[in-house]
Design an enzyme around this catalytic site. Structure first.
Site, PDB file in Angstrom:
ATOM      1  N   ASP A  43     -12.918  39.305  30.651  1.00 46.90           N
ATOM      2  CA  ASP A  43     -12.851  38.633  31.943  1.00 46.90           C
ATOM      3  C   ASP A  43     -13.272  37.174  31.792  1.00 46.90           C
ATOM      4  O   ASP A  43     -14.008  36.817  30.872  1.00 46.90           O
ATOM      5  CB  ASP A  43     -13.789  39.304  32.946  1.00 46.90           C
ATOM      6  CG  ASP A  43     -13.309  40.690  33.349  1.00 46.90           C
ATOM      7  OD1 ASP A  43     -12.135  40.997  33.095  1.00 46.90           O
ATOM      8  OD2 ASP A  43     -14.120  41.448  33.910  1.00 46.90           O
ATOM      9  N   LYS A  46      -9.591  38.176  36.252  1.00 41.97           N
ATOM     10  CA  LYS A  46      -9.027  38.158  37.607  1.00 41.97           C
ATOM     11  C   LYS A  46     -10.052  37.484  38.509  1.00 41.97           C
ATOM     12  O   LYS A  46     -11.199  37.917  38.599  1.00 41.97           O
ATOM     13  CB  LYS A  46      -8.729  39.579  38.101  1.00 41.97           C
ATOM     14  CG  LYS A  46      -7.727  40.329  37.247  1.00 41.97           C
ATOM     15  CD  LYS A  46      -7.360  41.655  37.861  1.00 41.97           C
ATOM     16  CE  LYS A  46      -8.505  42.634  37.847  1.00 41.97           C
ATOM     17  NZ  LYS A  46      -8.920  43.011  36.508  1.00 41.97           N
ATOM     18  N   MET A  68     -18.723  39.894  45.430  1.00 43.97           N
ATOM     19  CA  MET A  68     -17.464  39.181  45.697  1.00 43.97           C
ATOM     20  C   MET A  68     -17.301  38.862  47.184  1.00 43.97           C
ATOM     21  O   MET A  68     -16.206  38.968  47.733  1.00 43.97           O
ATOM     22  CB  MET A  68     -16.266  40.010  45.197  1.00 43.97           C
ATOM     23  CG  MET A  68     -16.365  40.386  43.720  1.00 43.97           C
ATOM     24  SD  MET A  68     -15.217  41.706  43.237  1.00 43.97           S
ATOM     25  CE  MET A  68     -15.934  43.131  44.069  1.00 43.97           C
TER      26      MET A  68
END
Length: 476
Positions: free
Chosen positions: A256, A278, A393
């Protein structure tokens, strides 16, 4: 290769004579070490000069080799036929004489704590025999060498000795059935993975080894597998030892973009590294593409490490990847990592489950698959003043999260804690009240990896720094 201060060698002393002079503690340690290596140690020292440690050593059985005491001083005649000579001598003149006599007889010599009279030095040792690790600082910093030894001790499991013995028993079959190249390397990589991640070989370990040899002899791709590894919140020192071992055994690393360069530096140099991160509001690799890459490389016989920030099993989409690997019949393992919620607690110095303030801990996603506020959450239950809730997030949804919780009955003055880039050099933290959450996140920066903590466990942080950005961790 750059210059070496000394040449590291491993000297076979099994059944060979070693000369030892001196009766003190230093001499006792060296005599025990030489005997452990299988040497027949001839100790020359008058009986009245034997220290307590040396006397105890002479009365104890040796695990290997032997120690024979000669109740007399050393002389030039003792060196004939010896493989090595060690002296623990205080006087400079006697030390020089001992070294000169040994060298004249063609015997490598070491005089304890007198480098000028040494042909070789003893370093710190990590013993997982037949695996033996020696550490030398060329006499410059012995304490540093000991500290390095302690670090290596933690990396090498005690059961490594048994795995090395198993390797010796099966090596002939490996060399006979597997040709040099990918198949043989795949076997030894898998074997090393077992040795470094398992306490000791189980009862059927040898059958498993021979079965793997057979599978690889039929197809080198049989060694392909995937390990999902949690990289933790960012700081390399927060990696688990098992994660480091996986990185150092990887052929391919799919990582990541939140994984730090310091962590990638711990990987095997030859490993192929592919960024598949991502991130919200950025062009990123689709999950289907990541799954395809894992399968492709594993079916080519590679050990694939899927390296994810935080913990693999917490908002890491590991379920989708594991399901695909199972469908494809590819072996998969998980190495957990420190999740960001734990790093948040450490950053603010709190317990997320302080028994006087929180009876529950919830880890919640801060946005839906479509990018908005998750509507399928039990928002009334989340508005619980006796729980700690961590939103992952949730940076872009911060103001909406706060408004929804207040609407469901959570007091607007509930403490909140916000952090970006946890455990990294540019970590930023802020604390305040729920009514100010949107403004706090805006000030820190919504485009950074944000973690939001809500609950009474953050009361001290909110009271000490109300709505004010705290110092960066690097300068704290």
């Amino acid at each position: 290769m750059g210059p070496l201060a000394t040449l590291p060698v491993f000297f076979d002393l099994a059944g060979r004579r070693a000369i030892m002079v001196g009766g003190g503690d230093g001499a006792a340690w060296k005599a025990e070490l030489l005997a452990a290596a299988g040497a027949v140690v001839d100790l020359y020292v008058p009986a009245d000069q034997l220290g307590e440690e040396m006397a105890s050593l002479l009365n104890a059985p040796t695990a290997a080799g032997d120690i024979r005491h000669h109740d007399r001083p050393w002389a030039v005649d003792v060196f004939a036929g010896a493989a090595i000579a060690v002296g623990d001598l205080e006087g400079e003149s006697e030390a020089q004489a001992f070294a000169c006599a040994a060298r004249a007889a063609g015997v490598p010599v070491n005089v304890v704590d007198k480098p000028a009279f040494c042909d070789f030095r003893f370093g710190s040792i990590v013993n997982r025999s037949p695996v033996v690790v020696g550490i030398s600082t060329d006499g410059a910093a012995p304490i540093l060498g000991q500290a390095i030894r302690r670090r290596i001790e933690t990396l090498l499991p005690p059961g490594l000795s048994d795995w090395a013995a198993l390797a010796a028993r099966t090596r002939a079959a490996v060399m006979e059935r597997l040709a040099p190249g990918p198949a043989r390397r795949a076997f030894w990589e898998r074997f090393a993975d077992w040795a470094l991640t398992t306490r000791a070989p189980h009862a059927d370990a040898e059958d498993d080894v021979r079965r793997l040899v057979g599978e690889l002899a039929a197809s080198s791709a049989a060694g392909g597998r995937v390990t999902l590894v949690g990289a933790g919140p960012g700081e390399a020192e927060l990696l688990t030892l098992k994660a480091v071992r996986a990185l150092q055994a990887a052929d391919v690393i799919l990582f990541d973009d939140l994984v730090s360069d310091d962590i990638l530096e711990l990987a095997r140099r030859e490993a192929k590294r592919l960024l598949v991160g991502k991130r919200a509001s950025r062009e990123s690799c689709r999950q289907e593409d990541i799954n395809r890459l894992m399968v492709q490389f594993a079916k080519a016989g590679k050990h694939v490490v899927r390296l994810k920030s935080g913990d693999v099993s917490v908002f890491g989409r590991a379920g989708e990847e594991l399901a695909e690997l199972r469908r494809q019949g590819i072996p998969a393992a998980i190495v957990p990592g420190i999740t960001a919620a734990s790093a948040l607690a450490a950053a603010f110095g709190v317990s997320l489950t302080h028994r006087d303030r929180a009876q529950q801990l919830r880890l919640v996603t801060g946005h839906s698959q479509k990018g908005g506020l998750p509507e399928d959450l039990d928002w009334p239950a989340l508005a619980d003043a006796h729980a700690t809730t961590i939103f992952y997030m949730g940076g872009r949804m911060a103001a909406r999260i706060a408004a929804r919780l207040v609407a469901e009955g959570l007091p607007a003055d509930t403490p909140v804690a916000v952090a970006a880039n946890l455990s990294r050099a540019d970590e930023t933290r802020a604390a305040g009240r729920l009514s100010e959450l949107g403004a706090i996140v805006e000030r820190i920066g919504v485009d950074r990896p944000i973690l939001i903590g809500i609950g009474r466990v953050f009361e001290e942080a909110a009271a000490a720094q109300p709505t004010a950005e705290l110092d960066q961790a690097a300068s704290a």
